[in-house]
Design an enzyme around this catalytic site. Structure first.
Site, PDB file in Angstrom:
ATOM      1  N   GLU A 299       0.826  -1.209   0.000  1.00 19.30           N
ATOM      2  CA  GLU A 299       0.000   0.000   0.000  1.00 19.30           C
ATOM      3  C   GLU A 299       0.856   1.253   0.000  1.00 19.30           C
ATOM      4  O   GLU A 299       1.928   1.281   0.619  1.00 19.30           O
ATOM      5  CB  GLU A 299      -0.915   0.005   1.236  1.00 19.30           C
ATOM      6  CG  GLU A 299      -1.919  -1.127   1.239  1.00 19.30           C
ATOM      7  CD  GLU A 299      -2.874  -1.083   2.420  1.00 19.30           C
ATOM      8  OE1 GLU A 299      -2.870  -0.081   3.187  1.00 19.30           O
ATOM      9  OE2 GLU A 299      -3.632  -2.057   2.590  1.00 19.30           O
TER      10      GLU A 299
ATOM     11  N   GLU B  46      -8.584   1.582  -4.480  1.00 23.41           N
ATOM     12  CA  GLU B  46      -9.640   1.215  -3.512  1.00 23.41           C
ATOM     13  C   GLU B  46     -10.443   2.445  -3.092  1.00 23.41           C
ATOM     14  O   GLU B  46      -9.873   3.513  -2.798  1.00 23.41           O
ATOM     15  CB  GLU B  46      -9.020   0.544  -2.262  1.00 23.41           C
ATOM     16  CG  GLU B  46     -10.112   0.181  -1.237  1.00 23.41           C
ATOM     17  CD  GLU B  46      -9.697  -0.828  -0.184  1.00 23.41           C
ATOM     18  OE1 GLU B  46      -8.564  -1.340  -0.249  1.00 23.41           O
ATOM     19  OE2 GLU B  46     -10.531  -1.089   0.711  1.00 23.41           O
TER      20      GLU B  46
HETATM   21  O1  KIV Z   1      -6.438  -7.217   1.718  1.00 20.82           O
HETATM   22  C1  KIV Z   1      -7.211  -7.208   0.754  1.00 20.82           C
HETATM   23  O2  KIV Z   1      -8.110  -8.049   0.626  1.00 20.82           O
HETATM   24  C2  KIV Z   1      -7.033  -6.172  -0.246  1.00 20.82           C
HETATM   25  C3  KIV Z   1      -8.135  -5.982  -1.233  1.00 20.82           C
HETATM   26  C4  KIV Z   1      -9.267  -5.349  -0.561  1.00 20.82           C
HETATM   27  C5  KIV Z   1      -7.674  -5.239  -2.425  1.00 20.82           C
HETATM   28  O3  KIV Z   1      -6.068  -5.480  -0.232  1.00 20.82           O
END
Ligand code: KIV
Length: 269
Positions: free
Chosen positions: A120, A187
Site C-alpha cells: 500500500e 480502492e
Molecule cells: O487485503 C485485501 O483483501 C485487499 C483488497 C481489498 C484489495 O487489499
C-alpha cells in the site's frame, strides 16, 4: 509445492498487457479449497491482509504478520494451478526501508511460491517499489483508500469526493507506475477519479469500490459469497453461502441429535 514457475500460470507480464483490454477478474482467497474454485475463473488471486479480519477475527489489518501471510499464501499456491497469486505485504513489513521491504518480500516469495507481492502507498512508496522491481520482485501497488493507513486517513472514507484532492491521487498513480509496478489496486474512490487515474497510467488499474472505469475488479471472496453479514455497501453479493451454511449446520445438528447419522464404520471411505 506448486510454484509460480509453472508454465500454466498467468504471468505478471500477461496481467500488465491487459491494460485497456478484457477486464481483469480477481478475488481474494486465503485457503486451498476456495482458491481451487477461484482459480478456474480468476486471472489473479490476492492473498490479502484482509485475512486478518476474515480468517482471524481481527478488527483491522494492522495485526497481520509476515508469518500469517506466508501460511495462507502457501496454501493458496498449493491449491491453484492457473491464476497468478499475489500476496499482500502486511503493515510494518515494508515501510521502514527498501532493504527491509526486499528481505520480507523475498521471504514471502520464497516461502509461498507466489508470483508477486502487493503493498500500500503511492508516491511515498515509489523508491521501495523501484528497489524491489529492479531486484526481481514484481509489485502490485495499492492506492486510494489504503486500510493499513486508516488511522492517518481518519477511517475508511471514499477518496476523491473533493476534486482538489485529485492531483495528489494522480501523482500517486503515476509515481507507482513510473517506479515499475505492474498493476495497481484503486480502492474506495469516486468514479471520475478512478477514470482519470486509469487513463493516466500505462498499467492496469484494479478497482475495489472504485467503479467499472478500472481495467478490472477485485472483491473479497467472503463478501461476494454472502458470508459477511455486513458487506461494504459497494459489494454486489453473488451468493448466499451464509444462509446455506447455517441451514446445513442446523440440519446436521438436528440429525445428530436424532441419531439419524450413519453409525457403521464401513461407511467410511
Ligand atoms: O487485503 C485485501 O483483501 C485487499 C483488497 C481489498 C484489495 O487489499
Amino acid at each position: 509445492m506448486s510454484t509460480q514457475t509453472s508454465l500454466r500460470r498467468t504471468t505478471v507480464p500477461q496481467i500488465a498487457a491487459r491494460k485497456g483490454g478484457t477486464p481483469i477478474v480477481s478475488l481474494t482467497s486465503y485457503n486451498a479449497h476456495t482458491a481451487a474454485i477461484v482459480d478456474r475463473h480468476a486471472d489473479f488471486i490476492l492473498v490479502g491482509d484482509s485475512l486478518g479480519m476474515v480468517m482471524h477475527g481481527m478488527d483491522s489489518t494492522l495485526g497481520v504478520t509476515v508469518e500469517m501471510m506466508i501460511t495462507h499464501g502457501r496454501a493458496v499456491v498449493r491449491g491453484t494451478r492457473k491464476a497468478l497469486v499475489v500476496v499482500d505485504m502486511p503493515f510494518g513489513s515494508y515501510e521502514e526501508s527498501p532493504g527491509a521491504a526486499f528481505r520480507n518480500a523475498a521471504r514471502i516469495m520464497q516461502e509461498t511460491g507466489c508470483g508477486a507481492v502487493k503493498l500500500e502507498g503511492g508516491a511515498r512508496m515509489a523508491d521501495t517499489i523501484r528497489f524491489l522491481t529492479e531486484r526481481g520482485i514484481p509489485v502490485m501497488a495499492h492506492i486510494g483508500l489504503t486500510p493499513q493507513s486508516s488511522h492517518v486517513l481518519g477511517g475508511f472514507k471514499t477518496q476523491g469526493r473533493d476534486e482538489a484532492s485529485w492531483p495528489a491521487h494522480e501523482a500517486d498513480a503515476t509515481a507507482v507506475a513510473d517506479a515499475g509496478a505492474f498493476a495497481m489496486v484503486l480502492e474506495g474512490m469516486v468514479e471520475p477519479l478512478a477514470a482519470r487515474l486509469t487513463h493516466a497510467v500505462p498499467i492496469p488499474t484494479i478497482g475495489i469500490g472504485a467503479s467499472a472505469e478500472c481495467d478490472g475488479q477485485i472483491l473479497v471472496l467472503e463478501d461476494m459469497l454472502g458470508l459477511n453479514p455486513q458487506p461494504p455497501k459497494f459489494v454486489k453479493v453473488y451468493g448466499d453461502l451464509g444462509e446455506r451454511i447455517e441451514n446445513a449446520v442446523r440440519g446436521y445438528a438436528e440429525e445428530v441429535r436424532a441419531r439419524a447419522f450413519p453409525s457403521d464404520a464401513e461407511t467410511y471411505r
